[in-house]
Design a protein around this motif. Sequence first.
Motif, PDB file in Angstrom:
ATOM      1  N   GLY A  32      -7.330   6.764  -0.628  1.00  0.00           N
ATOM      2  CA  GLY A  32      -6.840   6.651   0.745  1.00  0.00           C
ATOM      3  C   GLY A  32      -5.379   6.250   0.846  1.00  0.00           C
ATOM      4  N   LEU A  33      -4.808   5.714  -0.238  1.00  0.00           N
ATOM      5  CA  LEU A  33      -3.384   5.344  -0.189  1.00  0.00           C
ATOM      6  C   LEU A  33      -2.470   6.537  -0.457  1.00  0.00           C
ATOM      7  N   ASN A  34      -3.063   7.723  -0.770  1.00  0.00           N
ATOM      8  CA  ASN A  34      -2.216   8.881  -1.123  1.00  0.00           C
ATOM      9  C   ASN A  34      -1.155   9.105  -0.048  1.00  0.00           C
ATOM     10  N   ARG A  35       0.033   9.507  -0.491  1.00  0.00           N
ATOM     11  CA  ARG A  35       1.181   9.525   0.431  1.00  0.00           C
ATOM     12  C   ARG A  35       0.996  10.509   1.583  1.00  0.00           C
ATOM     13  N   ARG A  36       0.070  11.455   1.454  1.00  0.00           N
ATOM     14  CA  ARG A  36      -0.161  12.413   2.545  1.00  0.00           C
ATOM     15  C   ARG A  36      -0.974  11.800   3.668  1.00  0.00           C
TER      16      ARG A  36
ATOM     17  N   PRO B 145     -15.971   8.212  -1.095  1.00  0.00           N
ATOM     18  CA  PRO B 145     -15.106   9.159  -0.381  1.00  0.00           C
ATOM     19  C   PRO B 145     -14.354   8.520   0.788  1.00  0.00           C
ATOM     20  N   HIS B 146     -13.114   8.925   0.931  1.00  0.00           N
ATOM     21  CA  HIS B 146     -12.265   8.434   2.025  1.00  0.00           C
ATOM     22  C   HIS B 146     -11.918   9.624   2.917  1.00  0.00           C
ATOM     23  N   VAL B 147     -12.038   9.428   4.209  1.00  0.00           N
ATOM     24  CA  VAL B 147     -11.925  10.559   5.139  1.00  0.00           C
ATOM     25  C   VAL B 147     -10.538  11.224   5.122  1.00  0.00           C
ATOM     26  N   GLN B 148      -9.506  10.469   4.802  1.00  0.00           N
ATOM     27  CA  GLN B 148      -8.159  11.051   4.791  1.00  0.00           C
ATOM     28  C   GLN B 148      -7.760  11.535   3.406  1.00  0.00           C
ATOM     29  N   THR B 149      -8.692  12.130   2.685  1.00  0.00           N
ATOM     30  CA  THR B 149      -8.377  12.677   1.355  1.00  0.00           C
ATOM     31  C   THR B 149      -9.035  14.043   1.217  1.00  0.00           C
ATOM     32  N   PRO B 150      -8.577  14.850   0.255  1.00  0.00           N
ATOM     33  CA  PRO B 150      -9.214  16.159   0.042  1.00  0.00           C
ATOM     34  C   PRO B 150     -10.670  16.047  -0.414  1.00  0.00           C
TER      35      PRO B 150
ATOM     36  N   ASN C  94       0.844  -1.214   0.000  1.00  0.00           N
ATOM     37  CA  ASN C  94       0.000   0.000   0.000  1.00  0.00           C
ATOM     38  C   ASN C  94       0.870   1.252   0.000  1.00  0.00           C
ATOM     39  N   VAL C  95       2.175   1.071  -0.303  1.00  0.00           N
ATOM     40  CA  VAL C  95       3.067   2.229  -0.351  1.00  0.00           C
ATOM     41  C   VAL C  95       2.826   2.962  -1.672  1.00  0.00           C
TER      42      VAL C  95
ATOM     43  N   ASP D 246      -6.331   0.451   2.126  1.00  0.00           N
ATOM     44  CA  ASP D 246      -7.504   1.249   2.477  1.00  0.00           C
ATOM     45  C   ASP D 246      -7.761   2.330   1.425  1.00  0.00           C
ATOM     46  N   ILE D 247      -8.091   1.925   0.183  1.00  0.00           N
ATOM     47  CA  ILE D 247      -8.300   2.949  -0.852  1.00  0.00           C
ATOM     48  C   ILE D 247      -9.595   3.719  -0.619  1.00  0.00           C
ATOM     49  N   TYR D 248     -10.613   3.015  -0.115  1.00  0.00           N
ATOM     50  CA  TYR D 248     -11.879   3.667   0.275  1.00  0.00           C
ATOM     51  C   TYR D 248     -12.456   2.852   1.412  1.00  0.00           C
ATOM     52  N   PRO D 249     -13.384   3.414   2.196  1.00  0.00           N
ATOM     53  CA  PRO D 249     -13.889   2.692   3.373  1.00  0.00           C
ATOM     54  C   PRO D 249     -14.925   1.629   3.011  1.00  0.00           C
ATOM     55  N   GLY D 250     -15.052   0.634   3.889  1.00  0.00           N
ATOM     56  CA  GLY D 250     -16.140  -0.347   3.787  1.00  0.00           C
ATOM     57  C   GLY D 250     -16.005  -1.325   2.649  1.00  0.00           C
ATOM     58  N   LYS D 251     -14.742  -1.641   2.261  1.00  0.00           N
ATOM     59  CA  LYS D 251     -14.543  -2.559   1.127  1.00  0.00           C
ATOM     60  C   LYS D 251     -15.228  -3.898   1.364  1.00  0.00           C
ATOM     61  N   THR D 252     -16.043  -4.327   0.422  1.00  0.00           N
ATOM     62  CA  THR D 252     -16.764  -5.576   0.592  1.00  0.00           C
ATOM     63  C   THR D 252     -15.802  -6.762   0.613  1.00  0.00           C
ATOM     64  N   GLY D 253     -16.164  -7.766   1.391  1.00  0.00           N
ATOM     65  CA  GLY D 253     -15.363  -8.985   1.426  1.00  0.00           C
ATOM     66  C   GLY D 253     -14.118  -8.851   2.282  1.00  0.00           C
TER      67      GLY D 253
END
Length: 375
Positions: A75-79, A237-242, A65-66, A310-317
């Motif tokens: 959500g994987l953005n380096r920031r 939407p992912h909480v740790q993104t703009p 996930n780097v 963790d690219i986005y929340p609530g990933k199924t499976g």
Amino acid sequence: MTNRGIEAVLERIHGAEMPDLADLMLVLRVTDRAELESVFRFADAVRRESVGDGILLRGIIEFSNVCRNTCRYCGLNRRNTHLARYRLTCDEILAAVENICRAGIKTVVLQSGEEDNLDADGLTEVIEGVRRSLDAAVTLCVGERSREEYRAWKRAGADRYLLKIETSDPGLYGELHPGMSFENRTRCLEDLAELGYQTGSGSLVGLKGQTVESLAGDIRFFKRGRFDMISVSPFIPHVQTPLAGEPAGDLRMTLKMIALTRIACPQAHIPASTAMGSLHGRDERPKALSAGANVIMPNFTPNSVRRLYDIYPGKTGSDLPPEQSVAAVERMAAAAGRWVDFARGDALRLTRPSGGDSSPLAAPYDADLAEARRN
Ligand code: SAM
């Protein structure tokens, strides 16, 4: 518009060498229930005729996930400093590959963030390891790399490569991907096709600033690229993104995009994506399967790190062990009157070069491929 009217538009899109922007936009603007049903029914019929009733399985391993990038939706953005980063070793990846093969799946998708320090030789070793001992196709999804790296991985035995354009609108692409370039992404897609990869692209629906016109442009981009695999999925939407405060992509619009992709590009393998299975906490993949999709990608990332991809929340499976996610697909297929296809699922232009869609574009593409194979 009457149902007959919408069907005439769909026929035009299906038969066109390059679908008209106005026709595509008209379908994307459909809201009437009967017209929507016509669109999905048409796409489903094209799907049945061109790729059949089987649902292909691709086992995915998210091996790192780097990421060096700062894509504004991911959500994987380096920031995102709240995310612990991981990188699986070759042995860990090969152990997950074995689980895929044990489940009877014949495509391994190796996905990661886009790393500055990606161990290109390590990835070559993994590809060789899979090809040496297992009967599985290898699909890579590791972002924008040099032509030399793509060539080395192809020589090692990689078969396919996924690189979504995310949006075909260069201006919007620039806004969403600081420091990246649309030209380099399309350069990568061209390199991959020239090197003989079965190539996949795709887009996100619901990105801030996206218009119906730019979505219609995505379909034309797919058609122009003659991609073997095309993934259209909703932005979540992912909480740790703009884009944390933005609404998720609209389900109906995403389904219309999947349907249009199938109608315009009949031979493509199109997934009912994991994001489709995760939208608003509901599994909407059955709807995608009824609107043109024919692929599902069960997750074989080891449990110890799965939540960190963790690219986005609530990933199924995310909680399901792999055997159970395959069983879940079997139930989903049965409910839709379909069946799970455990074949490799190569590009149809390779397995049935003269069957299905007889696109006039297929011939020059195959010539490119033959040329690339000689290199
Ligand atoms: N780095 C590789 C690349 O650029 O192709 C692959 C990894 S990237 C995380 C995989 C895919 O995740 C992207 O192509 C993008 O479409 C999807 N993705 C990222 N953030 C998303 C979000 N918030 N909602 C839905 N899909 C997202």
